[in-house]
Write an enzyme that holds these catalytic residues in place. Structure first.
Site, short mmCIF file in Angstrom:
data_model
loop_
_atom_site.label_atom_id
_atom_site.label_comp_id
_atom_site.label_asym_id
_atom_site.label_seq_id
_atom_site.Cartn_x
_atom_site.Cartn_y
_atom_site.Cartn_z
N SER A 157 15.79 0.31 -0.06
CA SER A 157 15.41 1.67 0.43
C SER A 157 16.47 2.69 0.46
O SER A 157 17.48 2.37 0.14
CB SER A 157 14.91 1.50 2.12
OG SER A 157 14.75 2.51 2.79
N TYR A 170 16.68 -2.09 10.33
CA TYR A 170 16.09 -1.59 9.18
C TYR A 170 17.04 -1.43 8.22
O TYR A 170 17.17 -1.97 7.15
CB TYR A 170 14.90 -0.72 9.11
CG TYR A 170 14.25 -0.45 7.73
CD1 TYR A 170 13.09 -1.20 7.65
CD2 TYR A 170 14.40 0.51 6.97
CE1 TYR A 170 12.26 -1.07 6.32
CE2 TYR A 170 13.79 0.88 5.62
CZ TYR A 170 12.89 0.30 5.50
OH TYR A 170 12.03 0.24 4.29
N1 LIG Z 1 6.80 3.29 2.55
C1 LIG Z 1 8.13 3.71 2.53
O1 LIG Z 1 8.07 5.04 2.78
C2 LIG Z 1 9.04 2.94 2.26
C3 LIG Z 1 10.34 3.48 1.84
C4 LIG Z 1 11.37 2.89 1.27
C5 LIG Z 1 11.25 1.45 1.13
N2 LIG Z 1 10.12 0.78 1.52
C6 LIG Z 1 9.93 -0.65 1.41
O2 LIG Z 1 8.96 -0.84 0.52
C7 LIG Z 1 8.61 -2.33 0.59
C8 LIG Z 1 6.87 -2.02 0.52
O3 LIG Z 1 6.45 -1.30 1.64
P1 LIG Z 1 5.19 -0.34 1.29
O4 LIG Z 1 5.71 0.72 1.63
O5 LIG Z 1 4.54 -1.03 0.65
O6 LIG Z 1 4.44 -0.83 3.05
P2 LIG Z 1 3.18 -1.70 3.47
O7 LIG Z 1 3.33 -1.87 4.90
O8 LIG Z 1 2.13 -0.86 3.10
O9 LIG Z 1 3.38 -2.98 2.68
C9 LIG Z 1 4.39 -3.84 3.02
C10 LIG Z 1 3.62 -5.24 2.81
O10 LIG Z 1 4.63 -6.35 3.12
C11 LIG Z 1 3.78 -7.13 3.84
N3 LIG Z 1 4.78 -8.09 4.81
C12 LIG Z 1 5.42 -7.50 5.96
N4 LIG Z 1 6.13 -8.56 6.42
C13 LIG Z 1 5.91 -9.80 5.71
C14 LIG Z 1 6.32 -11.22 5.56
N5 LIG Z 1 7.05 -11.36 6.58
N6 LIG Z 1 5.78 -12.04 4.75
C15 LIG Z 1 4.85 -11.41 3.89
N7 LIG Z 1 4.62 -10.34 3.76
C16 LIG Z 1 4.99 -9.44 4.50
C17 LIG Z 1 2.86 -6.53 4.76
O11 LIG Z 1 1.89 -7.37 5.43
C18 LIG Z 1 2.55 -5.77 3.72
O12 LIG Z 1 1.29 -5.80 3.17
C19 LIG Z 1 8.94 -2.61 1.85
O13 LIG Z 1 10.17 -3.75 1.69
C20 LIG Z 1 9.72 -1.48 2.70
O14 LIG Z 1 10.49 -1.68 3.17
C21 LIG Z 1 9.08 1.63 2.01
#
Ligand SMILES: NC(=O)c1ccc[n+]([C@@H]2O[C@H](COP(=O)([O-])OP(=O)(O)OC[C@H]3O[C@@H](n4cnc5c(N)ncnc54)[C@H](O)[C@@H]3O)[C@@H](O)[C@H]2O)c1
Length: 278
Positions: A157, A170
């Site tokens: 991130s 985080y």
């Molecule tokens: N959305 C944002 O603004 C953003 C920004 C920077 C980084 N990220 C990172 O991007 C990645 C994807 O997130 P996203 O935006 O698609 O959000 P999201 O919540 O839609 O998807 C995350 C997925 O990870 C799964 N997950 C969570 N904990 C888990 C576990 N212990 N075991 C297996 N699966 C698990 C969730 O069930 C979900 O399907 C994450 O690592 C998040 O931290 C997101």
């Protein structure tokens, strides 16, 4: 240009929805068979709804619609055996492994470092950091055994490159991902396996689009909306956008894991509309 991953197999965590689903579909469109895992249930320190079994089923259907195969399982990235079981089964069915995307992550509740509950800390570190390492640990031998090289992308991130207040759990986990990435890049280079991390700012997924995040961005408002959040979110970017779409992250991940990125390893790639310069 299609077919950039023709004949390859990719393992993607957190694939039920959001970025993980987008990566799975994009890589399948490019010719890869997919191995997928997602927890598909709520973690109690996470104040927003997490994925469901139906979400994962939808990813499976979307991948199958591209004509590629998928092996999918419900499981927690903190559970090494669950990771190993699904990746072993995928390799048994598809015959190889080339690509790993350690994307699963969660947003445990926010708090200042002075008052943060240890459970909030442990869930964030457990999933967002330890889970990334376990994903690599469960899968790397398969890529090594193939003898063809390969690529891993670890999802961090902007919060893995600079600090934001109130989400130290985080931010600490996502900084740790850079350490995992750099160590793996060094350790796996002799096998021609490249390892990089991606650093999105705000992405249009359920992790961002929820009331908790709106409140985090606009604490002064009683009932902040997506539009209220967008104003502040836009101000965090140089480019005129409040957030990225999942396809923006998938395109960057695809570039890194495809042959176009064949000499790129050990890189922290922001996909952030210039947020790192603000
Ligand atoms: N959305 C944002 O603004 C953003 C920004 C920077 C980084 N990220 C990172 O991007 C990645 C994807 O997130 P996203 O935006 O698609 O959000 P999201 O919540 O839609 O998807 C995350 C997925 O990870 C799964 N997950 C969570 N904990 C888990 C576990 N212990 N075991 C297996 N699966 C698990 C969730 O069930 C979900 O399907 C994450 O690592 C998040 O931290 C997101």
């Amino acid at each position: 240009m299609a077919g950039r991953l023709e004949g390859k197999v990719a393992f993607i965590t957190g694939a039920a929805r959001g970025q993980g689903r987008s990566h799975a579909v994009k890589m399948a469109q490019e010719g890869a068979d997919i191995i997928a895992i997602d927890i598909c249930r709520q973690v109690d320190t996470v104040p927003i709804p997490m994925s469901t079994p139906e979400d994962l089923e939808e990813t499976v259907a979307l991948v199958k619609a591209t004509g590629r195969g998928i092996v999918a399982a419900q499981g927690d990235v903190r559970d090494f055996q669950a990771l190993k079981d699904v990746v072993d089964e995928g390799v048994r069915q598809f015959g190889r492994l080339d690509i790993v995307v350690a994307n699963a992550g969660l947003a445990a509740d926010a708090a200042g470092m002075d008052v943060m509950d240890e459970k909030l800390w442990n869930d964030s570190i457990g999933v967002n950091l330890t889970g990334v390492w376990l994903t690599a640990k469960a899968s790397m031998q398969h890529i090594i055994d193939g003898g063809r090289g390969g690529a891993m992308v670890l999802t961090s991130s902007v919060g893995g490159l600079k600090a934001h207040p109130g989400i130290g759990n985080y931010v600490s986990a996502k900084h740790g991902v850079v350490g995992v990435m750099r160590t793996l890049a060094v350790e796996l280079a002799p096998h021609n396996i490249r390892v990089n991390s991606v650093h999105p700012s705000q992405v249009n997924t359920p992790m961002l689009m929820n009331e908790m995040t709106y409140r985090m961005f606009r604490p002064e408002l009683e009932n902040p909306t997506q539009t209220d959040m967008a104003v502040v979110s836009m101000g965090m970017h140089l480019l005129p956008t409040p957030w990225m779409e999942v396809s923006d992250i998938s395109n960057a991940v695809l570039f890194l894991v495809s042959d176009e990125g064949r000499y790129i390893t050990g890189v922290t790639l922001p996909i952030d509309g210039g947020a790192m310069l603000k």
